[in-house]
Design an enzyme around this catalytic site. Structure first.
Site, short mmCIF file in Angstrom:
data_model
loop_
_atom_site.label_atom_id
_atom_site.label_comp_id
_atom_site.label_asym_id
_atom_site.label_seq_id
_atom_site.Cartn_x
_atom_site.Cartn_y
_atom_site.Cartn_z
N HIS A 1 39.08 38.58 36.14
CA HIS A 1 39.64 39.93 36.09
C HIS A 1 38.51 40.95 36.28
O HIS A 1 37.43 40.80 35.68
CB HIS A 1 40.35 40.15 34.74
N ALA B 1 29.47 40.28 41.06
CA ALA B 1 29.35 39.67 39.73
C ALA B 1 30.35 38.52 39.59
O ALA B 1 30.02 37.44 39.09
CB ALA B 1 29.58 40.72 38.65
C1 GAR Z 1 39.13 40.24 42.40
O1 GAR Z 1 38.36 41.39 42.17
C2 GAR Z 1 39.86 39.82 41.16
O2 GAR Z 1 39.13 40.08 39.99
C3 GAR Z 1 41.07 40.70 41.21
O3 GAR Z 1 41.46 40.67 42.57
C4 GAR Z 1 40.28 40.55 43.36
C5 GAR Z 1 40.50 39.43 44.35
O4 GAR Z 1 39.47 39.39 45.30
N1 GAR Z 1 42.10 40.20 40.37
C6 GAR Z 1 42.90 40.97 39.66
O5 GAR Z 1 42.85 42.19 39.68
C7 GAR Z 1 43.90 40.22 38.79
N2 GAR Z 1 44.45 41.08 37.79
P1 GAR Z 1 39.31 38.16 46.27
O6 GAR Z 1 40.69 37.88 46.89
O7 GAR Z 1 38.33 38.64 47.31
O8 GAR Z 1 38.82 37.00 45.47
#
Ligand code: GAR
Length: 209
Positions: free
Chosen positions: A116, A180
Site C-alpha cells: 500500500h 520504495a
Molecule cells: C502501487 O503504488 C500500489 O501500492 C498501489 O497501486 C500501485 C500499483 O502500481 N496499490 C494501492 O493503492 C492499493 N490500495 P504497479 O501496478 O506499478 O505495481
C-alpha cells in the site's frame, strides 16, 4: 535452492505492474526463495498482463463480474480455482484495486499480502499518496501487510518511509513511493517464503535465519 522447492507466488494486479516486475526481477536471482507461478488481472488490457507476457510468465485475465470495487461470488471462485490450480503458496496483491472478501480470504488464510502506498494506518484506501500530499505530512512511504477483512487494516510486515519534498506533485511523490515499494515488497516476500515472518497478535517480527 532447487526450482521445485521455491515458494509459488500468485500475483494479482489491475494496473501497470511495476511491482510485479520488481518481484520477477528479484526472483530471477538463483538464490531468491520464491517464483511467480501465475499473474492474474481483473482488467483485460492491464499493463501487468503485458509485462507478464514479455517476461514469459503464466498470466490470465479473469473478469471481475458485476461490481465496481469487488469481485462477485462467481469471479472470486474463479480466482480461487486458478490460484489453487497453479499451486500458489502466497497471494501477492500488487495494485489489485478490488476488495477481496471472506470466501477468498478463507481459501488462502494468512497467505494474502498487499503493498500500500502510505505508512499505514495513515491514508488507507485510494490514491494514498495524494491523500498524504493534501494532508501535508512530511513523511509518507509504503507498507507491506497481511490482508484481512478490513480496508488496508491487516498486520504490518514491513514499511519504508519516503520524505515529502516541497517541490513534490502527486506524480513525483508516487514515483518515489513506487521505488520504495520495489525494494520493500520483494524483500518482504523473500522473508515470508523463508518462513521468517512470525505473527503475534497484530505484531510481526523477523525470525533470525
Ligand atoms: C502501487 O503504488 C500500489 O501500492 C498501489 O497501486 C500501485 C500499483 O502500481 N496499490 C494501492 O493503492 C492499493 N490500495 P504497479 O501496478 O506499478 O505495481
Amino acid at each position: 535452492m532447487s526450482l521445485s522447492a521455491k515458494f509459488r507466488l500468485g500475483v494479482l494486479g489491475s494496473g501497470a505492474g511495476s511491482n510485479m516486475v520488481a518481484i520477477a526481477h528479484a526472483a530471477s536471482a538463483p538464490d531468491y526463495p520464491a517464483k511467480i507461478a501465475l499473474v492474474l488481472s481483473d482488467v483485460a488490457n492491464a499493463g501487468i498482463l503485458n509485462q507478464a507476457a514479455s517476461l514469459g510468465l503464466p498470466h490470465r485475465h479473469i473478469a471481475p463480474g458485476q461490481f465496481r470495487t469487488k469481485l462477485d461470488d462467481a469471479a472470486e471462485a474463479a480466482y480461487i480455482h486458478a490460484l489453487r490450480e497453479a499451486q500458489v503458496d502466497l497471494v501477492v496483491l500488487a495494485g489489485f484495486m478490488r476488495v477481496l472478501k471472506g470466501q477468498f480470504l478463507r481459501a488462502f488464510e494468512g497467505r494474502v499480502v498487499n503493498v500500500h502506498p502510505s505508512l499505514l494506518p495513515a491514508f488507507p484506501g485510494l490514491d494514498a499518496w495524494k491523500q498524504a500530499l493534501e494532508h501535508g505530512v512530511k513523511i509518507t512511504g509504503c507498507t507491506v501487510h497481511f490482508v484481512d477483512q478490513g480496508l488496508d487494516t491487516g498486520a504490518i510486515i514491513a514499511q519504508e518511509g519516503t520524505p515529502v519534498l516541497d517541490s513534490d506533485t502527486a506524480e513525483t511523490l508516487h514515483a518515489r513511493i513506487h521505488e520504495a515499494e520495489h525494494r520493500v515488497y520483494p524483500a518482504a516476500i523473500a522473508a515470508l517464503a523463508l518462513g521468517r515472518v512470525a505473527l503475534q497478535g497484530r505484531r510481526t517480527h523477523l525470525r533470525a535465519p
